[in-house]
Structure formats: structure tokens, C-alpha cells
Design an enzyme around this catalytic site. Structure first.
Site: not given
Length: 303
Positions: A114, A275
Site C-alpha cells: 500500500d 487488501h
């Protein structure tokens, strides 16, 4: 440098240090022996997101360094500026290169997820002589996202543009951080969740996390565009991983197609996870990391 402590139960056998870096202080856990690997977390996590991955990498024969990014968690950085440069990925990458030197690691591999992946990209470009290989998870270069920004992207990733606004996001998030971020201790793990919860309730951390995004849409984008204009590429082997239950592949198709112009040697694949892959699928992630970090290609893994 502050006192050195044994890390908590999440990182058994690791040490904890707070390393002064000139204009900041980086909170870092480190342990193990062997080739060194730097693990970089994403938003809004801290280094504790790697609690199920870092010990496994130590068992696999690596030295593992797990910092909180600048301003995140228990790391502290300089005050924000109007141009957001102190929170740029270039500034954070330079700070972490200093940390790795202080810990005695000349060369190392970097694994970023990320927002941490953007720092990893900057390390691979700006400190190429220090990086053996890199793994970037759930990301494209910021400039590639923005070049493709359409209604689907804006609908799914609206938070990029909200976080970039002055003042308003701080007021909204600090009014009820738990509701905004909605962390689940059952999925995150009790100790990881407790560390994360403490961080998001600190207004200075919230401000630094937002500066990360503000830098992303301004100086980071400009730095990446300058790299592409100059023909700069990642020279070290690069592995790109993405979460199949997240939206990167749905938005863009094969992420490797977009990454290939950025790197001399790139491979990668998706992992069946949401995620936060280090928390949701740590075993699969370690299986994707260890052979590559040892110098094996996808073809060698599959045979």
C-alpha cells in the site's frame, strides 16, 4: 537513539529501537540473521501489521527490519509544510536508508504494501546501489493511477482526493477515528489492533498520514513523472503482488503490464486475499516472498 528493548509478544526475539534521523525519529523492530529485508506497512497500519510475516521470515533465514513509516505509529517526523516535501516518498525513503545504515545494513531487500510500496519504489529508484531486490504489494506508481483516473477510479479511491484537502479530513477523522477506520480485532489480532487503535487516536499521527496522501498527489507525482521523462527504471529484480479480493486487477487488468516499463526485471501474481494481505493471508504471502528473496524466479518456484 533511545533505549533498546525486547519487542512485544507479536515480534518474539526482536529488538525495539527509536532511531534519530536528523529531522525525525523512526520507531523500528528488528531481528534475525542473514540477508536483510525491510518491511514497509501501508495506511493506516503500523509496523505491527507484519506480526505474522516477520517472524516467519526470520525462521526462513533473514534479518528483518520493521519500522513505522514517518509520522505513522510511534515514528515522528518534521512538521508539515505547504509543499508537502517533508512527507514525500523521497524524504521517507532517504530516512529509511539512514535507518538501515544505522542498523549496519549496507544492502537489503525491500517489501512494501500500500503506501509503503510507494516508499519502496522510491528506495529502488533513488537508492539503487542499496537495494538487492524489491516486492511491491497492491500498488501501481502514483502517477500511473492518476494517468488512468476515471469515474471508476474516483468512485473506488475517492479517499485519495478527500485526504488531500486541507484541514477538513483531520476534523472528520479525529471526531471519531474508530468509526472512520473500523478495525476488527478478530481479523487483525488483539495486539496489532491495540497498537493501531492507539495510533489512529493520536491527532499528530492522523495529520502525518494525511500528509502522506497530500504529498502523493503533488511532489510524489512530480518525482515519478520526472523519472519517466528521464527514462529511469528499477534495476533490481522486482516482484509485484496484488490481492485478488481487492480492486487493482478489476480496475486495470494485469498490473504487470503497467509495471513493465518501470523495471528491467519484473514478475508477479495475485494472492487470494483481501487488501491487508499480511494479516489475512500471511502464509501465502511468505510463500510468495521467501523464494524470490532467495533469488528464485516464478518459473523456479512452480517447478
Amino acid at each position: 537513539m533511545s533505549k533498546v528493548e525486547l519487542a512485544d509478544r507479536m515480534f518474539d526475539g526482536f529488538m525495539i529501537e527509536d532511531l534519530a534521523t536528523g529531522d525525525g525519529c523512526v520507531h523500528v523492530r528488528h531481528g534475525g540473521s542473514g540477508p536483510s529485508v525491510l518491511l514497509l506497512h501501508g495506511h493506516p497500519r503500523t509496523g505491527s501489521t507484519w506480526q505474522l510475516v516477520a517472524p516467519r521470515l526470520v525462521e526462513a533465514g533473514f534479518s528483518v527490519v520493521v519500522p513505522d513509516l514517518r509520522g505513522y505509529g510511534r515514528s515522528r517526523g518534521p512538521a508539515p509544510t505547504a509543499n508537502h516535501r517533508p512527507h514525500s516518498k523521497r524524504a521517507v525513503a532517504g530516512e529509511l536508508a539512514t535507518v538501515m545504515s544505522a542498523l549496519g545494513y549496507g544492502r537489503f531487500a525491500v517489501v512494501g504494501h500500500d503506501r509503503g510500496s510507494y516508499v519502496g519504489l522510491r528506495l529502488m529508484l533513488d537508492h539503487a546501489n542499496r537495494i538487492d531486490r524489491g516486492v511491491l504489494i497492491d500498488c501501481l506508481p502514483i502517477s500511473e493511477h492518476l494517468r488512468r483516473a476515471d469515474a471508476r477510479f474516483a468512485s473506488a479511491w475517492w479517499h485519495w482526493f478527500f485526504y488531500a484537502q486541507p484541514d477538513i479530513p483531520e476534523r472528520v477523522i479525529n471526531a471519531d477515528p474508530d468509526a472512520w477506520y473500523d478495525g476488527d480485532p478478530a481479523r487483525m489480532g488483539e495486539e496489532n489492533h491495540a497498537e493501531w487503535k492507539q495510533a489512529i487516536h493520536d491527532p499528530s499521527v492522523v495529520c502525518a498520514m494525511l500528509e502522506d496522501y497530500r504529498a502523493g498527489l503533488t511532489v510524489d507525482r512530480s518525482d515519478e513523472e520526472a523519472d519517466r521523462a528521464a527514462g529511469r527504471k528499477i534495476g533490481a529484480p522486482l516482484r509485484v503482488l496484488w490481492s485478488l479480493q481487492d480492486d487493482l486487477e478489476r480496475l486495470y487488468g494485469d498490473p504487470l503490464r503497467i509495471w513493465r516499463p518501470w523495471a528491467v526485471d519484473v514478475d508477479g501474481f495475485g494472492i487470494d486475499s483481501g487488501h491487508h494481505v499480511a494479516e489475512e493471508a500471511p502464509e501465502d504471502l511468505v510463500e510468495a516472498l521467501v523464494p524470490f528473496l532467495r533469488g528464485m524466479s516464478v518459473e523456479q518456484v512452480s517447478t
